[in-house]
Design a protein around this motif. Structure first.
Motif, PDB file in Angstrom:
ATOM      1  N   ILE A 131      44.625  46.535  13.108  1.00 36.32           N
ATOM      2  CA  ILE A 131      44.436  46.082  11.731  1.00 36.32           C
ATOM      3  C   ILE A 131      44.867  47.170  10.757  1.00 36.32           C
ATOM      4  O   ILE A 131      45.440  46.873   9.700  1.00 36.32           O
ATOM      5  CB  ILE A 131      42.984  45.621  11.486  1.00 36.32           C
ATOM      6  CG1 ILE A 131      42.612  44.483  12.455  1.00 36.32           C
ATOM      7  CG2 ILE A 131      42.796  45.191  10.026  1.00 36.32           C
ATOM      8  CD1 ILE A 131      43.567  43.285  12.472  1.00 36.32           C
ATOM      9  N   GLN A 132      44.665  48.425  11.088  1.00 32.95           N
ATOM     10  CA  GLN A 132      45.168  49.510  10.235  1.00 32.95           C
ATOM     11  C   GLN A 132      46.690  49.419  10.121  1.00 32.95           C
ATOM     12  O   GLN A 132      47.251  49.537   9.027  1.00 32.95           O
ATOM     13  CB  GLN A 132      44.756  50.872  10.806  1.00 32.95           C
ATOM     14  CG  GLN A 132      43.275  51.135  10.704  1.00 32.95           C
ATOM     15  CD  GLN A 132      42.795  52.247  11.612  1.00 32.95           C
ATOM     16  OE1 GLN A 132      43.566  52.855  12.368  1.00 32.95           O
ATOM     17  NE2 GLN A 132      41.501  52.522  11.564  1.00 32.95           N
ATOM     18  N   LEU A 133      47.367  49.202  11.244  1.00 34.34           N
ATOM     19  CA  LEU A 133      48.820  49.053  11.224  1.00 34.34           C
ATOM     20  C   LEU A 133      49.226  47.839  10.397  1.00 34.34           C
ATOM     21  O   LEU A 133      50.085  47.932   9.512  1.00 34.34           O
ATOM     22  CB  LEU A 133      49.372  48.920  12.649  1.00 34.34           C
ATOM     23  CG  LEU A 133      50.856  48.522  12.728  1.00 34.34           C
ATOM     24  CD1 LEU A 133      51.743  49.591  12.107  1.00 34.34           C
ATOM     25  CD2 LEU A 133      51.245  48.231  14.171  1.00 34.34           C
ATOM     26  N   ASP A 166      51.834  59.861   8.282  1.00 38.17           N
ATOM     27  CA  ASP A 166      52.226  60.175   9.655  1.00 38.17           C
ATOM     28  C   ASP A 166      51.409  59.373  10.668  1.00 38.17           C
ATOM     29  O   ASP A 166      51.950  58.895  11.674  1.00 38.17           O
ATOM     30  CB  ASP A 166      52.070  61.673   9.925  1.00 38.17           C
ATOM     31  CG  ASP A 166      53.026  62.522   9.103  1.00 38.17           C
ATOM     32  OD1 ASP A 166      54.028  61.994   8.564  1.00 38.17           O
ATOM     33  OD2 ASP A 166      52.755  63.745   8.976  1.00 38.17           O
ATOM     34  N   THR A 167      50.125  59.203  10.405  1.00 35.03           N
ATOM     35  CA  THR A 167      49.275  58.441  11.311  1.00 35.03           C
ATOM     36  C   THR A 167      49.704  56.979  11.356  1.00 35.03           C
ATOM     37  O   THR A 167      49.739  56.361  12.429  1.00 35.03           O
ATOM     38  CB  THR A 167      47.791  58.564  10.916  1.00 35.03           C
ATOM     39  OG1 THR A 167      47.429  59.949  10.931  1.00 35.03           O
ATOM     40  CG2 THR A 167      46.895  57.795  11.867  1.00 35.03           C
ATOM     41  N   ASN A 168      50.052  56.408  10.209  1.00 33.87           N
ATOM     42  CA  ASN A 168      50.533  55.023  10.194  1.00 33.87           C
ATOM     43  C   ASN A 168      51.825  54.870  11.001  1.00 33.87           C
ATOM     44  O   ASN A 168      51.993  53.886  11.729  1.00 33.87           O
ATOM     45  CB  ASN A 168      50.732  54.538   8.759  1.00 33.87           C
ATOM     46  CG  ASN A 168      49.426  54.203   8.078  1.00 33.87           C
ATOM     47  OD1 ASN A 168      48.456  53.822   8.717  1.00 33.87           O
ATOM     48  ND2 ASN A 168      49.390  54.348   6.773  1.00 33.87           N
ATOM     49  N   ILE A 169      52.724  55.824  10.877  1.00 34.85           N
ATOM     50  CA  ILE A 169      53.966  55.787  11.669  1.00 34.85           C
ATOM     51  C   ILE A 169      53.634  55.883  13.164  1.00 34.85           C
ATOM     52  O   ILE A 169      54.222  55.173  13.988  1.00 34.85           O
ATOM     53  CB  ILE A 169      54.938  56.910  11.238  1.00 34.85           C
ATOM     54  CG1 ILE A 169      55.362  56.743   9.772  1.00 34.85           C
ATOM     55  CG2 ILE A 169      56.151  56.990  12.174  1.00 34.85           C
ATOM     56  CD1 ILE A 169      56.111  55.467   9.451  1.00 34.85           C
ATOM     57  N   GLU A 173      54.478  53.245  16.249  1.00 35.60           N
ATOM     58  CA  GLU A 173      55.101  53.660  17.510  1.00 35.60           C
ATOM     59  C   GLU A 173      54.210  53.320  18.712  1.00 35.60           C
ATOM     60  O   GLU A 173      54.703  52.898  19.760  1.00 35.60           O
ATOM     61  CB  GLU A 173      55.411  55.158  17.470  1.00 35.60           C
ATOM     62  CG  GLU A 173      56.505  55.497  16.477  1.00 35.60           C
ATOM     63  CD  GLU A 173      56.644  56.987  16.196  1.00 35.60           C
ATOM     64  OE1 GLU A 173      55.814  57.795  16.687  1.00 35.60           O
ATOM     65  OE2 GLU A 173      57.577  57.347  15.450  1.00 35.60           O
ATOM     66  N   TYR A 174      52.907  53.484  18.539  1.00 28.55           N
ATOM     67  CA  TYR A 174      51.948  53.173  19.607  1.00 28.55           C
ATOM     68  C   TYR A 174      52.053  51.700  20.015  1.00 28.55           C
ATOM     69  O   TYR A 174      52.138  51.377  21.208  1.00 28.55           O
ATOM     70  CB  TYR A 174      50.527  53.504  19.129  1.00 28.55           C
ATOM     71  CG  TYR A 174      49.436  53.065  20.069  1.00 28.55           C
ATOM     72  CD1 TYR A 174      49.138  53.792  21.221  1.00 28.55           C
ATOM     73  CD2 TYR A 174      48.687  51.918  19.803  1.00 28.55           C
ATOM     74  CE1 TYR A 174      48.126  53.389  22.085  1.00 28.55           C
ATOM     75  CE2 TYR A 174      47.674  51.510  20.663  1.00 28.55           C
ATOM     76  CZ  TYR A 174      47.398  52.245  21.797  1.00 28.55           C
ATOM     77  OH  TYR A 174      46.404  51.844  22.653  1.00 28.55           O
ATOM     78  N   PHE A 175      52.071  50.806  19.025  1.00 29.35           N
ATOM     79  CA  PHE A 175      52.120  49.373  19.346  1.00 29.35           C
ATOM     80  C   PHE A 175      53.519  48.939  19.787  1.00 29.35           C
ATOM     81  O   PHE A 175      53.642  47.989  20.562  1.00 29.35           O
ATOM     82  CB  PHE A 175      51.581  48.538  18.191  1.00 29.35           C
ATOM     83  CG  PHE A 175      50.078  48.556  18.133  1.00 29.35           C
ATOM     84  CD1 PHE A 175      49.333  47.828  19.051  1.00 29.35           C
ATOM     85  CD2 PHE A 175      49.416  49.342  17.209  1.00 29.35           C
ATOM     86  CE1 PHE A 175      47.943  47.870  19.036  1.00 29.35           C
ATOM     87  CE2 PHE A 175      48.032  49.396  17.179  1.00 29.35           C
ATOM     88  CZ  PHE A 175      47.282  48.662  18.103  1.00 29.35           C
ATOM     89  N   GLU A 176      54.550  49.633  19.357  1.00 29.17           N
ATOM     90  CA  GLU A 176      55.890  49.327  19.879  1.00 29.17           C
ATOM     91  C   GLU A 176      55.965  49.699  21.357  1.00 29.17           C
ATOM     92  O   GLU A 176      56.512  48.943  22.164  1.00 29.17           O
ATOM     93  CB  GLU A 176      56.959  50.058  19.061  1.00 29.17           C
ATOM     94  CG  GLU A 176      57.181  49.417  17.719  1.00 29.17           C
ATOM     95  CD  GLU A 176      58.234  50.084  16.864  1.00 29.17           C
ATOM     96  OE1 GLU A 176      58.855  49.383  16.050  1.00 29.17           O
ATOM     97  OE2 GLU A 176      58.432  51.319  16.978  1.00 29.17           O
ATOM     98  N   LYS A 177      55.392  50.843  21.700  1.00 27.60           N
ATOM     99  CA  LYS A 177      55.395  51.264  23.106  1.00 27.60           C
ATOM    100  C   LYS A 177      54.540  50.310  23.939  1.00 27.60           C
ATOM    101  O   LYS A 177      54.933  49.900  25.036  1.00 27.60           O
ATOM    102  CB  LYS A 177      54.872  52.693  23.228  1.00 27.60           C
ATOM    103  CG  LYS A 177      54.921  53.244  24.632  1.00 27.60           C
ATOM    104  CD  LYS A 177      54.492  54.696  24.686  1.00 27.60           C
ATOM    105  CE  LYS A 177      54.590  55.200  26.117  1.00 27.60           C
ATOM    106  NZ  LYS A 177      54.140  56.586  26.234  1.00 27.60           N
ATOM    107  N   LYS A 178      53.379  49.949  23.426  1.00 29.99           N
ATOM    108  CA  LYS A 178      52.453  49.071  24.147  1.00 29.99           C
ATOM    109  C   LYS A 178      53.067  47.678  24.367  1.00 29.99           C
ATOM    110  O   LYS A 178      52.894  47.088  25.425  1.00 29.99           O
ATOM    111  CB  LYS A 178      51.142  48.966  23.360  1.00 29.99           C
ATOM    112  CG  LYS A 178      50.002  48.331  24.115  1.00 29.99           C
ATOM    113  CD  LYS A 178      48.700  48.530  23.329  1.00 29.99           C
ATOM    114  CE  LYS A 178      47.519  47.944  24.015  1.00 29.99           C
ATOM    115  NZ  LYS A 178      47.107  48.641  25.237  1.00 29.99           N
TER     116      LYS A 178
END
Length: 189
Positions: A131-133, A166-169, A173-178
């Motif tokens: 939800i933050q993303l 930076d945390t949002n980026i 990236e985290y959800f793209e990898k997942k």
């Protein structure tokens, strides 16, 4: 506990009557993004949609900054929707503290302390992060490039902390990898 999708949609419609504005459509776009990304990541897409829809429900109580976080958190808790309350609490704090909050501290000192304590006791899970993303992707009219959205917030509020940026980026990236997918391909209609 969570409301059903239909109940959440009704809660949002009722809230918009109390405080009309673009935040309602922003919430719907956040929900759309959350549902699509959750589905691609093996998360509960229905839950993600409901959480995205209700993340800003505190706006029901008027035009506020930090107040919308507190109000939404309390409102959902009173209704017994603890999972939605958690998202109301966590959605604005991708770093887990109030330190990088963008906006006015328009709640009392004791309410601020309540938020600080609750955040310090919360270990973020994938739904908090999702939800933050999605909050950082959702405009009021469409899905936005995350940097475009952050620049819009920076323009409206006068600043945007680099660590939050930076945390949002990193969340993107985290959800793209997942998911193994480009986020924008997942969320664009």
């Amino acid at each position: 506990m969570l409301p059903t999708r239909t109940e959440a949609e009704t809660l949002l419609k009722e809230a918009e009557k109390c405080n009309p504005g673009p935040w309602g459509n922003h919430s719907r776009i956040t929900a759309h993004c959350a549902e699509r990304i959750a589905q691609a990541c093996g998360l509960d897409a229905e839950k993600a949609y409901i959480l995205g829809l209700l993340h800003d429900i505190g706006r029901k109580f008027g035009i506020k900054h930090l107040g919308h976080v507190y109000d939404g958190w309390q409102y959902m808790r009173r209704m017994g929707y603890d999972e939605a309350a958690r998202i109301c609490l966590t959605h604005s704090f991708c770093e887990g503290t109030l330190d990088c909050y963008i906006g006015n501290f328009d709640i009392t000192e004791s309410e601020t302390e309540e938020l600080k304590t609750a955040l310090s006791e919360t270990a973020f899970d994938d739904y908090d992060k999702l939800i933050q993303l999605c909050d950082s992707l959702a405009g009021a009219e469409s899905v936005l490039d995350i940097e475009e959205r952050m620049n819009d917030v920076k323009k409206r509020y006068g600043s945007y902390p680099q660590t939050k940026w930076d945390t949002n980026i990193m969340l993107k990236e985290y959800f793209e990898k997942k998911s193994g997918e480009n986020i924008y391909r997942l969320v664009r209609p």
